[in-house]
Design a protein around this motif. Structure first.
Motif, mmCIF file in Angstrom:
data_model
loop_
_atom_site.group_PDB
_atom_site.id
_atom_site.type_symbol
_atom_site.label_atom_id
_atom_site.label_comp_id
_atom_site.label_asym_id
_atom_site.label_seq_id
_atom_site.Cartn_x
_atom_site.Cartn_y
_atom_site.Cartn_z
ATOM 1 N N ALA A 198 0.824 -1.203 0.000
ATOM 2 C CA ALA A 198 0.000 0.000 0.000
ATOM 3 C C ALA A 198 0.860 1.255 0.000
ATOM 4 O O ALA A 198 0.611 2.207 -0.754
ATOM 5 C CB ALA A 198 -0.929 -0.012 1.211
ATOM 6 N N ILE A 199 1.886 1.283 0.845
ATOM 7 C CA ILE A 199 2.754 2.461 0.922
ATOM 8 C C ILE A 199 3.524 2.644 -0.378
ATOM 9 O O ILE A 199 3.635 3.759 -0.907
ATOM 10 C CB ILE A 199 3.728 2.329 2.107
ATOM 11 C CG1 ILE A 199 2.950 2.294 3.419
ATOM 12 C CG2 ILE A 199 4.739 3.474 2.112
ATOM 13 C CD1 ILE A 199 3.791 1.860 4.609
ATOM 14 N N GLU A 233 13.513 0.203 1.923
ATOM 15 C CA GLU A 233 14.565 0.060 2.926
ATOM 16 C C GLU A 233 14.960 1.392 3.551
ATOM 17 O O GLU A 233 15.867 1.455 4.382
ATOM 18 C CB GLU A 233 15.793 -0.599 2.281
ATOM 19 C CG GLU A 233 15.487 -1.968 1.669
ATOM 20 C CD GLU A 233 16.582 -2.447 0.735
ATOM 21 O OE1 GLU A 233 17.701 -1.890 0.794
ATOM 22 O OE2 GLU A 233 16.317 -3.375 -0.055
ATOM 23 N N THR A 234 14.282 2.473 3.181
ATOM 24 C CA THR A 234 14.649 3.798 3.678
ATOM 25 C C THR A 234 13.963 4.094 5.009
ATOM 26 O O THR A 234 12.897 3.535 5.324
ATOM 27 C CB THR A 234 14.260 4.881 2.665
ATOM 28 O OG1 THR A 234 12.828 4.885 2.498
ATOM 29 C CG2 THR A 234 14.917 4.613 1.306
ATOM 30 N N PRO A 235 14.549 5.006 5.809
ATOM 31 C CA PRO A 235 13.901 5.389 7.078
ATOM 32 C C PRO A 235 12.524 5.993 6.871
ATOM 33 O O PRO A 235 11.615 5.758 7.687
ATOM 34 C CB PRO A 235 14.879 6.415 7.661
ATOM 35 C CG PRO A 235 16.201 6.104 7.043
ATOM 36 C CD PRO A 235 15.882 5.625 5.652
ATOM 37 N N VAL A 241 5.464 2.532 7.749
ATOM 38 C CA VAL A 241 5.131 1.175 8.187
ATOM 39 C C VAL A 241 4.885 1.152 9.692
ATOM 40 O O VAL A 241 3.896 0.577 10.174
ATOM 41 C CB VAL A 241 6.252 0.188 7.817
ATOM 42 C CG1 VAL A 241 5.988 -1.189 8.442
ATOM 43 C CG2 VAL A 241 6.382 0.051 6.301
ATOM 44 N N ALA A 242 5.778 1.795 10.449
ATOM 45 C CA ALA A 242 5.643 1.794 11.900
ATOM 46 C C ALA A 242 4.356 2.484 12.349
ATOM 47 O O ALA A 242 3.673 2.012 13.270
ATOM 48 C CB ALA A 242 6.857 2.479 12.531
ATOM 49 N N HIS A 246 1.424 0.534 14.293
ATOM 50 C CA HIS A 246 1.071 0.996 15.638
ATOM 51 C C HIS A 246 -0.434 1.239 15.742
ATOM 52 O O HIS A 246 -1.060 0.855 16.733
ATOM 53 C CB HIS A 246 1.848 2.273 15.970
ATOM 54 C CG HIS A 246 1.515 2.845 17.313
ATOM 55 N ND1 HIS A 246 1.840 2.211 18.498
ATOM 56 C CD2 HIS A 246 0.868 3.993 17.673
ATOM 57 C CE1 HIS A 246 1.410 2.931 19.523
ATOM 58 N NE2 HIS A 246 0.822 4.010 19.049
ATOM 59 N N LEU A 247 -1.020 1.870 14.714
ATOM 60 C CA LEU A 247 -2.458 2.129 14.751
ATOM 61 C C LEU A 247 -3.240 0.818 14.737
ATOM 62 O O LEU A 247 -4.192 0.637 15.517
ATOM 63 C CB LEU A 247 -2.875 3.001 13.577
ATOM 64 C CG LEU A 247 -4.384 3.305 13.485
ATOM 65 C CD1 LEU A 247 -4.902 3.943 14.772
ATOM 66 C CD2 LEU A 247 -4.686 4.196 12.287
ATOM 67 N N PHE A 248 -2.856 -0.123 13.875
ATOM 68 C CA PHE A 248 -3.540 -1.411 13.838
ATOM 69 C C PHE A 248 -3.371 -2.178 15.153
ATOM 70 O O PHE A 248 -4.260 -2.922 15.573
ATOM 71 C CB PHE A 248 -3.050 -2.248 12.657
ATOM 72 C CG PHE A 248 -3.678 -1.871 11.337
ATOM 73 C CD1 PHE A 248 -4.947 -1.334 11.287
ATOM 74 C CD2 PHE A 248 -3.002 -2.076 10.141
ATOM 75 C CE1 PHE A 248 -5.543 -0.993 10.080
ATOM 76 C CE2 PHE A 248 -3.585 -1.744 8.925
ATOM 77 C CZ PHE A 248 -4.859 -1.196 8.892
#
Length: 259
Positions: A198-199, A233-235, A241-242, A246-248
Motif C-alpha cells: 500500500a505504501i 529500505e529507507t527510514p 510502516v511503523a 502501531h495504529l492497527f
C-alpha cells in the motif's frame, strides 16, 4: 470536484438473525489521477466498498458518484481486476484480453494491436495463442490486468490482485503497475492486506477497521516518484510502516511487538 465521491455510505446484508452491517458511514473523496490503497484486515469491508464503487453492489445508505454522476450501475470508463484472474480456459490468452472489446461493442480487429502491445509489456509476448491452463498464476494475473487495461479505462479498480502470488512475482507486478500509473495517471483504487504494498504504490492509504467496516485514518504518502523497490529500505518508508502497524495494534488488529 472529486473524481470518486463517497458520501456517508453504509452497506448491510440480510441474514436469518437480522441485518449484518458491513460498512458504516464511509466518506472519502478521491481525486482524478490519484492512486489510493484501501488497507485493512479480513472482514473490514474493503472488497465490499470496492464493489459498491464499481456499481456491482447497491449501497444501503449514502451516495457514490463517479465523475460527478451518481452511480446507478457500473460507471463508464471503468476497468476492474479481481482477486482471481477469472480467465476463460477455453479461450486463448489473446481472446481473453479481447473479451473486454467484445463487451464494449468495439471491433476486435481495432483492439488487437493494443492487446498484443499490452501482453508484450507485461511479459506475455509470444503467449497470445496459449490457454490459461498453460500459464502460471502470475502470468494469468498479468493477462487479467491486460484485459482490464484494454479499453484504456479512466478508473481502475483492483481487488487484492497480487495476494495469491509469490513475493518475487508480486514485487515485479508492483513495479509494472507503478510504471503504468506513472505513464497514464489513471485513477486507481487498490485493495490490499499488505502494508508495504500500500505504501509503495499509493498517494494515500485508507486504513479501515471492522465490525462494522469503517475508515479510521487516511495517510498521505509523501515519497518521491518514481519509486524503486529499494525505497522500502529507507527510514522514511519505515516510519510509514511503523505508524500503520502501531495504529492497527491499538485497534487490536495486529499484536503490539514493542519490547
Amino acid at each position: 470536484m472529486a473524481y470518486v465521491g463517497i458520501d456517508r455510505v453504509g452497506k448491510s446484508y440480510g441474514s436469518p438473525r437480522g441485518p449484518v452491517l458491513a460498512l458504516e458511514d464511509i466518506s472519502l473523496d478521491i481525486r482524478a489521477a490519484e492512486f489510493v490503497s484501501i488497507l485493512g484486515p479480513s472482514g473490514c469491508g474493503k472488497s465490499t466498498l470496492l464493489k459498491c464503487i464499481a456499481g456491482l453492489e447497491p449501497v444501503s445508505g449514502g451516495t457514490i458518484a463517479v465523475n460527478g454522476k451518481p452511480l446507478t450501475g457500473p460507471p463508464e470508463g471503468m476497468g476492474m481486476v479481481f482477486q482471481r484472474d477469472v480467465l476463460l480456459d477455453w479461450r486463448t490468452i489473446l481472446d481473453n484480453v479481447l473479451i473486454t472489446a467484445e463487451f464494449a461493442g468495439t471491433p476486435r480487429a481495432r483492439m488487437k494491436p493494443r492487446a498484443v502491445q499490452l501482453l508484450t509489456r507485461f511479459g506475455l509476448g509470444g503467449y497470445e495463442d496459449r490457454h490459461p491452463w498453460e500459464l502460471s498464476g502470475g502470468m494469468r494475473q498479468r493477462a487479467a490486468i491486460c484485459r482490464a487495461l484494454l479499453c484504456d479505462p479512466d478508473l481502475l479498480l483492483m481487488d487484492e490482485p497480487f495476494g495469491a502470488l509469490d513475493a518475487m512475482t508480486r514485487d515485479d507486478l508492483n513495479l509494472e503497475l507503478a510504471r503504468i500509473w506513472n505513464d497514464t495517471r489513471k485513477t486507481v483504487i487498490f485493495v490490499t492486506h499488505s502494508i508495504a504494498e500500500a505504501i509503495f504504490l499509493s498517494d494515500r492509504v485508507v486504513m479501515m477497521d471492522r465490525n462494522p467496516g469503517r475508515i479510521v485514518e487516511v495517510i498521505d504518502i509523501a515519497l518521491p516518484r518514481p519509486r524503486p523497490l529499494a525505497i522500502r529500505e529507507t527510514p522514511e518508508f519505515g516510519r510509514y510502516v511503523a505508524h500503520i502497524r502501531h495504529l492497527f495494534a491499538r485497534l487490536g488488529i495486529l499484536k503490539d511487538d514493542t519490547p
